[in-house]
Design a protein around this motif. Structure first.
Motif, short mmCIF file in Angstrom:
data_model
loop_
_atom_site.label_atom_id
_atom_site.label_comp_id
_atom_site.label_asym_id
_atom_site.label_seq_id
_atom_site.Cartn_x
_atom_site.Cartn_y
_atom_site.Cartn_z
N LEU A 29 10.31 -36.18 -7.99
CA LEU A 29 9.76 -35.52 -9.50
C LEU A 29 8.49 -34.81 -9.13
CD1 LEU A 29 9.59 -35.52 -12.61
CD2 LEU A 29 8.15 -37.62 -12.36
N ILE A 30 7.60 -35.25 -8.33
CA ILE A 30 6.25 -34.48 -7.95
C ILE A 30 6.48 -33.25 -7.34
CG2 ILE A 30 4.06 -34.78 -6.64
CD1 ILE A 30 4.30 -37.78 -7.59
N LEU A 31 7.38 -33.29 -6.25
CA LEU A 31 7.79 -32.17 -5.57
C LEU A 31 8.38 -30.91 -6.53
CD1 LEU A 31 9.17 -33.57 -2.41
CD2 LEU A 31 7.09 -32.18 -2.72
N SER A 32 9.20 -31.53 -7.35
CA SER A 32 9.83 -30.39 -8.26
C SER A 32 8.62 -29.68 -9.27
CB SER A 32 10.93 -31.12 -9.11
OG SER A 32 11.48 -30.28 -10.14
N ALA A 39 2.61 -24.44 -6.23
CA ALA A 39 1.95 -24.93 -5.43
C ALA A 39 2.15 -24.32 -3.94
CB ALA A 39 1.71 -26.52 -5.26
N GLU A 40 1.29 -24.30 -2.82
CA GLU A 40 1.42 -23.76 -1.72
C GLU A 40 1.45 -24.60 -0.63
OE1 GLU A 40 -1.04 -20.66 -1.62
OE2 GLU A 40 -0.03 -19.31 -3.30
N ASP A 41 2.16 -24.39 0.49
CA ASP A 41 2.16 -25.34 1.71
C ASP A 41 2.41 -26.68 1.32
OD1 ASP A 41 1.34 -22.84 3.18
OD2 ASP A 41 -0.81 -23.03 2.70
N GLY A 62 -3.37 -25.22 -3.85
CA GLY A 62 -3.58 -24.44 -5.01
C GLY A 62 -4.29 -23.12 -4.45
N ARG A 63 -4.09 -22.13 -5.38
CA ARG A 63 -4.75 -20.86 -4.83
C ARG A 63 -6.36 -20.81 -5.37
NH1 ARG A 63 -0.07 -19.69 -6.94
NH2 ARG A 63 -0.61 -18.98 -8.96
N SER A 64 -6.51 -21.26 -6.26
CA SER A 64 -8.03 -21.56 -6.64
C SER A 64 -8.38 -22.45 -7.43
CB SER A 64 -8.19 -20.34 -7.75
OG SER A 64 -7.47 -20.59 -8.88
N PRO A 112 -7.24 -23.89 -0.38
CA PRO A 112 -6.97 -24.02 0.67
C PRO A 112 -8.06 -24.07 1.76
CG PRO A 112 -5.95 -22.01 -0.37
CD PRO A 112 -6.88 -22.81 -1.47
N GLU A 113 -9.20 -23.64 1.53
CA GLU A 113 -10.39 -23.65 2.32
C GLU A 113 -10.79 -25.27 2.41
OE1 GLU A 113 -11.57 -21.98 -1.21
OE2 GLU A 113 -10.15 -21.28 0.40
#
Length: 133
Positions: A29-32, A39-41, A62-64, A112-113
């Motif tokens: 469920l969470i992955l979906s 979401a990335e990576d 997340g990107r930001s 990411p950072e």
């Protein structure tokens, strides 16, 4: 939902097994939701038999700050809407690193950072590699 069959060595401390999903169903469920919200990576670390904390840990980026917060909010909403109650959440005000503790699955969402700085997946995977030797 039907309760999963338990083997003779399985101890179930929950009184209502239908109210608490199996860890894999919760992870799915969470992955979906993470995939739907871009979401990335995304990685999943199997903790079953290695930790009493949870069955799995999912780590995503997340990107930001805004994206991290939005993804976390959507996961929390999906958990509630699918009968999994209200998870414990840390880090939502700042959205650099949000932890969502859904019981059998722990989700970390990072910028990411911040993810690179803490590198928790390396720490957990190193612990597992040491256990195998």
């Amino acid at each position: 939902m039907t309760a999963a069959a338990h083997g003779p060595d399985t101890v179930n401390t929950d009184t209502d097994t239908s109210a608490r999903p199996h860890g894999q169903e919760l992870a799915d469920l969470i992955l979906s939701r993470l995939e739907d919200d871009k979401a990335e990576d995304i990685i999943t670390i199997d903790l079953s038999g290695k930790s009493d904390v949870a069955d799995a840990m999912i780590i995503a980026s997340g990107r930001s700050q805004r994206h991290v917060g939005a993804v976390a909010d959507q996961v929390i909403t999906a958990l509630r809407e699918n009968g999994h109650g209200k998870p414990r959440v840390e880090g939502l005000p700042h959205c650099d690193w949000v932890l969502v503790d859904a019981g059998d699955v722990i989700l970390h969402i990072f910028r990411p950072e911040v993810r690179e700085f803490y590198n928790i997946e390396k720490m957990w995977q190193a612990d597992f590699a040491a256990d195998q030797h």
